[in-house]
Design an enzyme around this catalytic site. Structure first.
Site, short mmCIF file in Angstrom:
data_model
loop_
_atom_site.label_atom_id
_atom_site.label_comp_id
_atom_site.label_asym_id
_atom_site.label_seq_id
_atom_site.Cartn_x
_atom_site.Cartn_y
_atom_site.Cartn_z
N ILE A 299 -37.00 2.06 -29.37
CA ILE A 299 -37.15 1.79 -30.81
C ILE A 299 -36.29 0.58 -31.19
O ILE A 299 -36.73 -0.32 -31.91
CB ILE A 299 -36.78 3.03 -31.66
N ASP B 174 -44.19 10.12 -40.19
CA ASP B 174 -45.17 11.17 -40.48
C ASP B 174 -45.98 10.80 -41.73
O ASP B 174 -47.20 10.97 -41.78
CB ASP B 174 -44.46 12.51 -40.69
N HIS C 195 -39.02 17.10 -39.61
CA HIS C 195 -39.74 16.16 -38.74
C HIS C 195 -39.96 16.88 -37.40
O HIS C 195 -39.23 16.72 -36.45
CB HIS C 195 -38.94 14.88 -38.53
P1 NAX Z 1 -34.60 5.73 -25.94
O1 NAX Z 1 -34.19 6.84 -25.03
O2 NAX Z 1 -35.48 4.63 -25.46
O3 NAX Z 1 -33.29 5.05 -26.54
C1 NAX Z 1 -32.23 5.78 -27.08
C2 NAX Z 1 -30.99 4.94 -26.90
O4 NAX Z 1 -29.94 5.60 -27.59
C3 NAX Z 1 -30.56 4.79 -25.44
O5 NAX Z 1 -30.40 3.41 -25.13
C4 NAX Z 1 -29.24 5.54 -25.39
O6 NAX Z 1 -28.31 4.96 -24.49
C5 NAX Z 1 -28.78 5.41 -26.83
N1 NAX Z 1 -27.76 6.37 -27.22
C6 NAX Z 1 -27.64 7.67 -26.82
N2 NAX Z 1 -26.53 8.20 -27.34
C7 NAX Z 1 -25.95 7.25 -28.09
C8 NAX Z 1 -24.75 7.19 -28.85
N3 NAX Z 1 -23.94 8.24 -28.93
N4 NAX Z 1 -24.46 6.05 -29.50
C9 NAX Z 1 -25.27 4.97 -29.40
N5 NAX Z 1 -26.38 4.95 -28.67
C10 NAX Z 1 -26.73 6.08 -28.03
O7 NAX Z 1 -35.24 6.46 -27.21
P2 NAX Z 1 -36.16 5.84 -28.35
O8 NAX Z 1 -37.57 5.90 -27.93
O9 NAX Z 1 -35.60 4.53 -28.80
O10 NAX Z 1 -35.98 6.95 -29.48
C11 NAX Z 1 -34.75 7.14 -30.15
C12 NAX Z 1 -34.74 8.44 -30.92
O11 NAX Z 1 -35.75 8.42 -31.93
C13 NAX Z 1 -35.06 9.66 -30.06
O12 NAX Z 1 -34.19 10.71 -30.42
C14 NAX Z 1 -36.47 10.01 -30.46
O13 NAX Z 1 -36.77 11.37 -30.25
C15 NAX Z 1 -36.44 9.64 -31.92
N6 NAX Z 1 -37.73 9.47 -32.59
C16 NAX Z 1 -37.79 9.80 -33.90
C17 NAX Z 1 -38.92 9.64 -34.66
C18 NAX Z 1 -38.94 9.99 -36.10
O14 NAX Z 1 -40.01 9.84 -36.72
N7 NAX Z 1 -37.86 10.48 -36.72
C19 NAX Z 1 -40.17 9.13 -34.04
C20 NAX Z 1 -39.94 8.38 -32.77
C21 NAX Z 1 -38.88 8.96 -31.88
O15 NAX Z 1 -39.43 10.04 -31.16
#
Ligand code: NAX
Length: 325
Positions: A16, A157, A185
């Protein structure tokens, strides 16, 4: 001269982040310059450094500052907007309690850091899942920041629901107004089109009940899973776009005849227990949101809202038991 908008983005090396950061730098929130503060966990700093290099290479005229850190206090220092995208995904063998606990560690620490370091005007938008409960944990760990400054993302959503209704009625997206996402969500969310208008006409006059219940609601609720199946990874560009939409509308206001959906700390409206971070139809202006009042809720909507809110209440109970709030 107005100071740049200081925006902290967590999860900067993630999928993201890779869409979100470039749109922020390109001015998607408005004409004000931006100062981006990227937060990542230490092992992902090198990857985030690559993203930062690409941001520099974009030569974005509005990008007035760029910093990268693994320290939340540094990332949130003076932040006007904090986009909490990074979270711990659920992996094989993890129970729900494991997931809440792993994310609890992240969002308690980030809540405390926001409390200590963020700017007076800070707005905090949580995208990382489980977004509503992560927002609740963050808010509860930042007692000096007003509770109305915290929100969880249900705009994706909302956007999915708008797009489905537009396709079904053969209308442009801009013709759809007054859709609302209620609750969590998650798959229990309720996409409510009982007040929605299509070019000013009630949506309910244009679509039949069977389509709403058997097609529209499950399609919107399960869209994330469908994208994973098709793409091999979870929604990223659309999630980044929704994060931008949500932040832009929060800061700049919704239009006069429409509303949007935001998960915000409940004041007890519509029977949602006080303090839960639940999605509501809201209007925004001058950086503040207000729940749309006095909507008629029919029996079907009531039972769907109650089911999703019950899930939120159970998540709150679970994080209480884990001592996270
Ligand atoms: P990714 O796994 O590609 O990226 C997440 C990043 O966060 C990783 O680079 C990781 O190192 C970093 N991270 C983890 N812990 C951290 C911390 N304590 N401080 C700073 N960085 C940290 O996931 P991505 O596809 O980018 O999705 C990110 C989040 O969005 C996930 O939890 C995902 O489930 C959530 N989503 C939420 C949505 C919504 O509508 N609310 C939809 C899309 C997505 O599923």
């Amino acid at each position: 001269m107005t100071a740049p908008l200081r925006i902290a983005v967590t999860g900067a090396a993630g999928q993201i982040g890779y869409s979100l950061l470039f749109r922020l730098a390109a001015g998607a929130l408005g004409p004000r310059d931006v100062d981006l503060r990227l937060l990542e966990v230490t092992p992902a700093l090198e990857k985030a450094e690559g993203v930062a290099m690409e941001l520099v290479d974009g030569a974005f005229p509005q990008l007035a500052g760029l910093a990268l850190t693994d320290d939340p206090r540094v990332a949130f220092d003076g932040a006007d907007l904090a986009l909490l995208v990074g979270a711990r995904p659920r992996t094989a063998g993890m129970t729900r309690a494991d997931l809440l606990s792993a994310n609890g560690a992240i969002f308690t620490a980030q809540g405390r850091a926001l409390n200590d370091a963020a700017g007076d005007a800070v707005r905090v938008l949580v995208t990382g899942n489980p977004a509503n409960t992560n927002a609740l944990i963050t808010q509860q760990n930042a007692p000096d920041v007003p509770a109305d400054r915290f929100s969880a993302l249900t705009r994706l959503d909302h956007n999915r629901a708008v797009a489905q209704l537009a396709q079904k009625t053969g209308s442009p997206v801009r013709a759809i107004t007054r859709l609302a996402i209620w609750g969590n969500h998650s798959a229990t969310q309720y996409a409510d089109l009982s007040h929605a208008l299509v070019d000013g006409r009630p949506a309910r006059d244009l679509v039949d009940r069977a389509w709403v219940e058997d097609d529209f609601l499950p399609t919107v609720a399960n869209r994330g899973t469908a994208v994973i199946q098709a793409r091999g990874s979870s929604s990223a560009a659309s999630a980044a776009s929704a994060t931008i939409d949500a932040a832009r509308d929060w800061l700049n206001g919704t239009g006069p005849h429409d509303w949007t959906s935001m998960a915000v700390v409940s004041d007890g409206s519509y029977g949602v227990p006080e303090g839960l971070v639940s999605s509501f139809p809201v209007t925004t202006s001058d950086g503040r949101w207000a729940i749309v009042p006095d909507l008629a809720i029919d029996g079907f909507s009531r039972s769907r809202i109650d089911a999703s809110v019950a899930e939120l209440a159970a998540e709150r109970e679970a994080v209480r038991e884990l001592g996270l709030i």
